[in-house]
Motif scaffolding. Structure first.
Motif, PDB file in Angstrom:
ATOM      1  N   LEU A 504       0.822  -1.198   0.000  1.00  0.00           N
ATOM      2  CA  LEU A 504       0.000   0.000   0.000  1.00  0.00           C
ATOM      3  C   LEU A 504       0.868   1.265   0.000  1.00  0.00           C
ATOM      4  N   GLU A 505       2.143   1.126  -0.364  1.00  0.00           N
ATOM      5  CA  GLU A 505       3.087   2.243  -0.269  1.00  0.00           C
ATOM      6  C   GLU A 505       2.611   3.451  -1.076  1.00  0.00           C
ATOM      7  N   GLY A 506       2.662   4.603  -0.431  1.00  0.00           N
ATOM      8  CA  GLY A 506       2.368   5.841  -1.137  1.00  0.00           C
ATOM      9  C   GLY A 506       0.921   6.024  -1.532  1.00  0.00           C
ATOM     10  N   GLY A 507       0.046   5.133  -1.079  1.00  0.00           N
ATOM     11  CA  GLY A 507      -1.357   5.263  -1.418  1.00  0.00           C
ATOM     12  C   GLY A 507      -2.050   6.287  -0.548  1.00  0.00           C
ATOM     13  N   ALA A 508      -3.189   6.761  -1.004  1.00  0.00           N
ATOM     14  CA  ALA A 508      -4.003   7.693  -0.222  1.00  0.00           C
ATOM     15  C   ALA A 508      -5.329   7.006   0.102  1.00  0.00           C
ATOM     16  N   PHE A 509      -5.597   6.862   1.388  1.00  0.00           N
ATOM     17  CA  PHE A 509      -6.827   6.198   1.853  1.00  0.00           C
ATOM     18  C   PHE A 509      -7.509   7.166   2.827  1.00  0.00           C
ATOM     19  N   SER A 523       2.909  -3.622   3.604  1.00  0.00           N
ATOM     20  CA  SER A 523       3.769  -2.442   3.544  1.00  0.00           C
ATOM     21  C   SER A 523       2.900  -1.201   3.419  1.00  0.00           C
ATOM     22  N   LEU A 524       2.944  -0.354   4.458  1.00  0.00           N
ATOM     23  CA  LEU A 524       2.145   0.875   4.484  1.00  0.00           C
ATOM     24  C   LEU A 524       3.043   2.108   4.378  1.00  0.00           C
ATOM     25  N   THR A 525       4.262   1.909   3.918  1.00  0.00           N
ATOM     26  CA  THR A 525       5.253   2.981   3.881  1.00  0.00           C
ATOM     27  C   THR A 525       4.725   4.208   3.143  1.00  0.00           C
ATOM     28  N   ALA A 526       4.787   5.350   3.827  1.00  0.00           N
ATOM     29  CA  ALA A 526       4.433   6.653   3.238  1.00  0.00           C
ATOM     30  C   ALA A 526       2.993   6.733   2.753  1.00  0.00           C
ATOM     31  N   SER A 527       2.122   5.866   3.263  1.00  0.00           N
ATOM     32  CA  SER A 527       0.700   5.958   2.896  1.00  0.00           C
ATOM     33  C   SER A 527       0.014   7.027   3.734  1.00  0.00           C
ATOM     34  N   ASN A 528      -0.969   7.640   3.166  1.00  0.00           N
ATOM     35  CA  ASN A 528      -1.759   8.649   3.868  1.00  0.00           C
ATOM     36  C   ASN A 528      -3.126   8.062   4.186  1.00  0.00           C
ATOM     37  N   MET A 529      -3.356   7.771   5.487  1.00  0.00           N
ATOM     38  CA  MET A 529      -4.638   7.203   5.914  1.00  0.00           C
ATOM     39  C   MET A 529      -5.341   8.145   6.891  1.00  0.00           C
ATOM     40  N   SER A 530      -5.274   9.415   6.598  1.00  0.00           N
ATOM     41  CA  SER A 530      -5.867  10.433   7.454  1.00  0.00           C
ATOM     42  C   SER A 530      -7.371  10.254   7.576  1.00  0.00           C
ATOM     43  N   TYR A 531      -7.864  10.540   8.773  1.00  0.00           N
ATOM     44  CA  TYR A 531      -9.303  10.521   9.059  1.00  0.00           C
ATOM     45  C   TYR A 531      -9.925   9.140   8.857  1.00  0.00           C
ATOM     46  N   SER A 532      -9.123   8.090   8.925  1.00  0.00           N
ATOM     47  CA  SER A 532      -9.644   6.729   8.765  1.00  0.00           C
ATOM     48  C   SER A 532      -9.790   6.055  10.130  1.00  0.00           C
ATOM     49  N   SER A 533     -10.630   5.031  10.190  1.00  0.00           N
ATOM     50  CA  SER A 533     -10.921   4.319  11.431  1.00  0.00           C
ATOM     51  C   SER A 533     -10.204   2.979  11.465  1.00  0.00           C
ATOM     52  N   VAL A 544       5.266   0.333   8.746  1.00  0.00           N
ATOM     53  CA  VAL A 544       4.460   1.550   8.846  1.00  0.00           C
ATOM     54  C   VAL A 544       5.335   2.803   8.796  1.00  0.00           C
ATOM     55  N   LEU A 545       6.534   2.681   8.228  1.00  0.00           N
ATOM     56  CA  LEU A 545       7.452   3.813   8.136  1.00  0.00           C
ATOM     57  C   LEU A 545       6.796   4.979   7.385  1.00  0.00           C
ATOM     58  N   GLY A 546       6.662   6.122   8.057  1.00  0.00           N
ATOM     59  CA  GLY A 546       6.121   7.308   7.402  1.00  0.00           C
ATOM     60  C   GLY A 546       4.633   7.274   7.162  1.00  0.00           C
ATOM     61  N   LEU A 547       3.940   6.314   7.756  1.00  0.00           N
ATOM     62  CA  LEU A 547       2.483   6.228   7.592  1.00  0.00           C
ATOM     63  C   LEU A 547       1.828   7.441   8.247  1.00  0.00           C
ATOM     64  N   LYS A 548       0.950   8.099   7.514  1.00  0.00           N
ATOM     65  CA  LYS A 548       0.236   9.252   8.057  1.00  0.00           C
ATOM     66  C   LYS A 548      -1.152   8.820   8.505  1.00  0.00           C
ATOM     67  N   VAL A 549      -1.425   8.978   9.798  1.00  0.00           N
ATOM     68  CA  VAL A 549      -2.725   8.637  10.364  1.00  0.00           C
ATOM     69  C   VAL A 549      -3.079   9.706  11.399  1.00  0.00           C
ATOM     70  N   ASP A 550      -4.239   9.560  12.040  1.00  0.00           N
ATOM     71  CA  ASP A 550      -4.560  10.406  13.177  1.00  0.00           C
ATOM     72  C   ASP A 550      -4.764   9.512  14.390  1.00  0.00           C
ATOM     73  N   LYS A 551      -5.279  10.041  15.452  1.00  0.00           N
ATOM     74  CA  LYS A 551      -5.342   9.303  16.715  1.00  0.00           C
ATOM     75  C   LYS A 551      -6.270   8.095  16.682  1.00  0.00           C
ATOM     76  N   SER A 552      -7.053   7.926  15.627  1.00  0.00           N
ATOM     77  CA  SER A 552      -7.924   6.757  15.546  1.00  0.00           C
ATOM     78  C   SER A 552      -7.117   5.461  15.513  1.00  0.00           C
ATOM     79  N   LEU A 553      -5.846   5.550  15.112  1.00  0.00           N
ATOM     80  CA  LEU A 553      -4.992   4.359  15.086  1.00  0.00           C
ATOM     81  C   LEU A 553      -4.795   3.802  16.490  1.00  0.00           C
ATOM     82  N   MET A 554      -4.940   4.655  17.493  1.00  0.00           N
ATOM     83  CA  MET A 554      -4.744   4.211  18.872  1.00  0.00           C
ATOM     84  C   MET A 554      -5.762   3.148  19.280  1.00  0.00           C
ATOM     85  N   GLN A 555      -6.817   2.982  18.510  1.00  0.00           N
ATOM     86  CA  GLN A 555      -7.822   1.975  18.822  1.00  0.00           C
ATOM     87  C   GLN A 555      -7.343   0.573  18.469  1.00  0.00           C
TER      88      GLN A 555
END
Length: 573
Positions: A504-509, A523-533, A544-555
């Motif tokens: 999933l490298e470099g993908g936008a989700f 492989s989630l390298t450099a993927s953008n998973m902002s605002y996802s659950s 998960v190197l460089g994976l962009k997420v928000d605090k929902s990942l804490m779940q």
């Protein structure tokens, strides 16, 4: 200009063919086995027009804004041009059109003109149907520089199914030394045409080859009536009835394949004239005619039994990715599918839609007929479970969608291991079907249902600047070992999905739901998973190197992921 094909000599062609004897007569017989009835073609042929514009892109309700010319003038210009033969595609022309538009008929007319000495030069003409042995056949041809090579039906070549670009390149490379090459193919087989680097119309780019390309145009009203007059010139009553039926078909009347079978509609009382209903009437009329003949012979075989036999043999051919089945294989299949035994009683030749070659092989009169009969069989549940799922074809899917209600499940079609570059699916229920190993470059699924699909080992690709996949339900899908790298998804549901070993490298989700999904070793390298659950997801050994997420990942527990400390966790405001 020299004329390799001309409407001037078409009227005399039929008489010349009748006079052929000896080896050329044998060659005509073999041509008829592969390409269809030679004499009928010569007797009733109407020359089509061609254009650089795909007829499917033309709005019939808008004023005419394109130019269509007789195909003979375009081809004669291509064949007589004195440009040098180079390894760049200039001497290799593609003729594209939908099924049943006359591609094969046109190449046949060229070959017949050569056999009857209408050709103006000593150039040889070789016509062949593309199959797995074509490259070897091409390599065996001598004097390539003085030979015009006609390659028919690229889309029917099993070698090209799922590998069209590689197969096209193989054919182009093997045929570069011929004086001229003409290749026919269904338009849909080139869903992702590359633009000519010099912005010239009528060009298609395949790797280093930039080839000329034309589309066959639909018939117009004058050409339709010209055909009917040729066909029924000695029967004014039949001509009148044929014109009435054709008028009721709307724009479908402009398709040569349907015109060629007008006899099958003459006794019809149909009031619905969709393409599916027209072909259904054609098949039913043919088989009811066969039922009547068999009844007179004392054989009580219903047209429904004959239909089931035809459906079964069509499915066997499709399973083999073939246009024909030999008698030996058919006899073996009868042991498993006894209904096939009824095929021997069909009267072959003439108006039959199923015929036999001189070697005894069974073959439908047109590949579109084979595809339609399979669709008809699936909708009417006439295909044995052991023959399902049937390999995908664009026409098979189209016939099913047009002929069935919205509740029809597509599990009887195998969509796996196929290239869908540039395909546009809309409003289709694909629930739980297999796209395993499929190539989905720039493929869109607008308003489609995809829950439970198998996308393992499939390859997605779309521009990161252009949302290719939005508001889609992928819940419960299997993406094991698939590649979604550099692909853009937005507002999609990936709940309960499996992404084991996926890329999933470099993908936008963006704003997607990944609850309860498994990302083991992905492989989630450099993927953008902002605002996802991410409720209760598994990230064991996921990178998960460089994976962009928000605090929902804490779940979820992502502590076992590789580079877990290199995640970029953004804060929502």
């Amino acid at each position: 200009m020299l004329e390799y094909i001309s409407p001037k000599w078409i009227p005399a062609l039929y008489k010349k063919l009748l006079a052929i004897r000896g080896e050329r007569k044998d060659e005509l017989t073999k041509l008829g086995d592969v390409f269809g009835n030679v004499l009928d073609l010569a007797k009733f042929y109407i020359e089509p027009n061609c254009s650089h514009i795909n007829p499917a892109d033309i709005d019939e309700d808008e004023p005419v804004s394109y130019v269509a010319t007789k195909i003979s003038s375009t081809i004669n210009q291509f064949l007589t041009g004195e440009f040098a033969v180079k390894d760049d595609g200039r001497n290799q022309l593609f003729i594209l059109s939908d099924a049943g538009m006359g591609k094969t008929s046109f190449l046949m007319m060229m070959k017949l003109g050569y056999l009857t000495s209408f050709w103006p030069t000593k150039d040889k003409c070789v016509l062949t149907k593309i199959n797995s042995d074509t490259v070897s056949f091409i390599n065996s041809i001598e004097d390539k520089g003085n030979t015009i090579l006609l390659l028919d039906a690229l889309d029917e070549d099993p070698t090209a199914w799922g590998n069209y670009k590689g197969r096209v390149l193989e054919l182009l490379k093997s045929s570069v030394k011929f004086r001229r090459v003409i290749i026919t193919c269904r338009t849909q087989f080139f869903p992702n045409e590359e633009i000519d680097p010099f912005k010239r119309v009528g060009r298609i780019k395949i790797s280093q080859f930039v080839c000329p390309m034309i589309y066959l145009s639909l018939f117009n009203d004058r050409q339709v009536d010209e055909y009917l007059v040729k066909r029924f010139r000695n029967s004014p009553d039949l001509l009148g009835r044929a014109r009435t039926i054709i008028d009721n078909m709307g724009s479908l009347r402009f398709r040569p394949l349907l015109l060629a079978h007008i006899d099958g509609f003459l006794d019809s009382t149909a009031t619905s004239w969709s393409e599916y209903n027209i072909l259904k009437i054609l098949i039913d009329t043919w088989l009811m005619r066969e039922e009547s003949k068999l009844y007179e012979q004392g054989r009580a075989i219903s047209h429904m039994l004959l239909l089931e036999a035809c459906v079964t043999v069509a499915a066997l051919m499709q399973k083999k990715r073939s246009r024909e089945i030999c008698e030996k294989d058919l006899l073996a299949a009868i042991e498993i599918y006894p209904v096939l035994n009824d095929l021997q009683y069909i009267e072959f030749g003439g108006r039959s839609l199923l015929n036999r070659t001189c070697e005894g092989d069974y073959r439908f009169s047109h590949y579109a007929i084979q595809e339609f009969i399979m669709a008809y069989g699936l909708i009417e549940n006439l295909i044995a479970n052991r023959l399902r799922p049937l390999p995908y074809s664009e026409n098979l899917l189209s016939f099913i969608l047009n002929g069935s209600d919205k509740t029809f499940k597509l599990l009887s079609i195998d969509f796996s291991n196929v290239e869908y570059q540039g395909a546009k699916f809309e409003g289709i229920d694909f629930s739980s079907v297999s796209f395993s190993g499929a190539t989905l470059f720039h493929t869109t699924f607008k308003n489609c249902t995809l829950a439970g699909c198998n996308f393992s080992r499939s390859v997605f690709s779309g521009s990161i600047d252009n949302t290719c996949y939005e508001n889609l339900d992928f819940s419960g899908c299997d993406f094991t070992e698939s590649s979604l790298a550099l692909t853009h998804f937005k507002n999609c549901n990936f709940k309960n999905c499996r992404f084991a070993n996926a890329k999933l490298e470099g993908g936008a989700f963006i704003n997607c739901n990944f609850d309860y999904s498994d990302f083991t070793s992905s492989s989630l390298t450099a993927s953008n998973m902002s605002y996802s659950s991410f409720r209760q997801c598994t990230f064991v050994k996921a990178n998960v190197l460089g994976l962009k997420v928000d605090k929902s990942l804490m779940q979820s527990d992502y502590s076992k992921a590789d580079n877990a400390d290199k995640i970029c966790i953004m804060v929502r405001y």
